[in-house]
Design a protein around this motif. Sequence first.
Motif, PDB file in Angstrom:
ATOM      1  N   CYS A  20       0.829  -1.209   0.000  1.00  0.00           N
ATOM      2  CA  CYS A  20       0.000   0.000   0.000  1.00  0.00           C
ATOM      3  C   CYS A  20       0.863   1.258   0.000  1.00  0.00           C
ATOM      4  N   ASP A  21       2.004   1.229   0.691  1.00  0.00           N
ATOM      5  CA  ASP A  21       2.893   2.394   0.685  1.00  0.00           C
ATOM      6  C   ASP A  21       3.497   2.622  -0.693  1.00  0.00           C
ATOM      7  N   SER A  22       3.832   1.539  -1.379  1.00  0.00           N
ATOM      8  CA  SER A  22       4.400   1.701  -2.720  1.00  0.00           C
ATOM      9  C   SER A  22       3.327   2.080  -3.734  1.00  0.00           C
ATOM     10  N   ALA A  23       2.049   1.953  -3.357  1.00  0.00           N
ATOM     11  CA  ALA A  23       0.950   2.333  -4.255  1.00  0.00           C
ATOM     12  C   ALA A  23       0.513   3.774  -4.022  1.00  0.00           C
ATOM     13  N   GLU A  34       6.579  -2.192 -15.980  1.00  0.00           N
ATOM     14  CA  GLU A  34       6.526  -3.592 -15.567  1.00  0.00           C
ATOM     15  C   GLU A  34       6.321  -3.709 -14.061  1.00  0.00           C
ATOM     16  N   GLU A  35       6.979  -2.819 -13.302  1.00  0.00           N
ATOM     17  CA  GLU A  35       6.814  -2.838 -11.851  1.00  0.00           C
ATOM     18  C   GLU A  35       5.386  -2.479 -11.460  1.00  0.00           C
ATOM     19  N   LEU A  39       2.845  -4.763  -9.392  1.00  0.00           N
ATOM     20  CA  LEU A  39       2.233  -4.259  -8.166  1.00  0.00           C
ATOM     21  C   LEU A  39       0.712  -4.395  -8.215  1.00  0.00           C
ATOM     22  N   ALA A  40       0.128  -4.085  -9.362  1.00  0.00           N
ATOM     23  CA  ALA A  40      -1.328  -4.219  -9.520  1.00  0.00           C
ATOM     24  C   ALA A  40      -1.748  -5.675  -9.354  1.00  0.00           C
TER      25      ALA A  40
END
Length: 162
Positions: A20-23, A34-35, A39-40
């Motif tokens: 969630c933090d990286s989103a 690609e990342e 992540l999705a």
Amino acid sequence: MAQSRKADERYLTKDERELCDSARQPALKEMKHEELVDLAKRLRERRNRARDVSRDQRRTARRGGKATEGETGSDRKKALLAAGMKRVNRELDRRRAENRGDAATANLRKALKRKQANQWSGPAYRNADEGLNPTPNAKIAPSGALNAEGQRPVLERSRKVR
């Protein structure tokens, strides 16, 4: 009422918290395509699992059982993961729209260069000032006299009182 990030973190595990933090926005713009797709995918898997757990808890409660301890707040967990997924999808859509505009602009520039170099004059089937070729109908009289004769009975009927 909105809850703070700290209050929301108690519903998530450490891995889910990192997802969630990286989103969130500063990190999203720096990620490669690609990342973002990865992540999705991971957020979707976690959200689906939280959805299933929440559904099972509701089903158990409906049947008269009691909720399993340690799994409270799974609805909130699902909402947090879905919000993160929504942010990632929005960023992916923004990037797709940006790339779509760039590709269209590049194609238009190529077409303009070809046109200016007179290498392309349009499709071969388009010929100016020729128009359609007339096709005569062999079933009618050439003078149109039959049409006039056919009108006379119609006109006579319309003048009479019915």
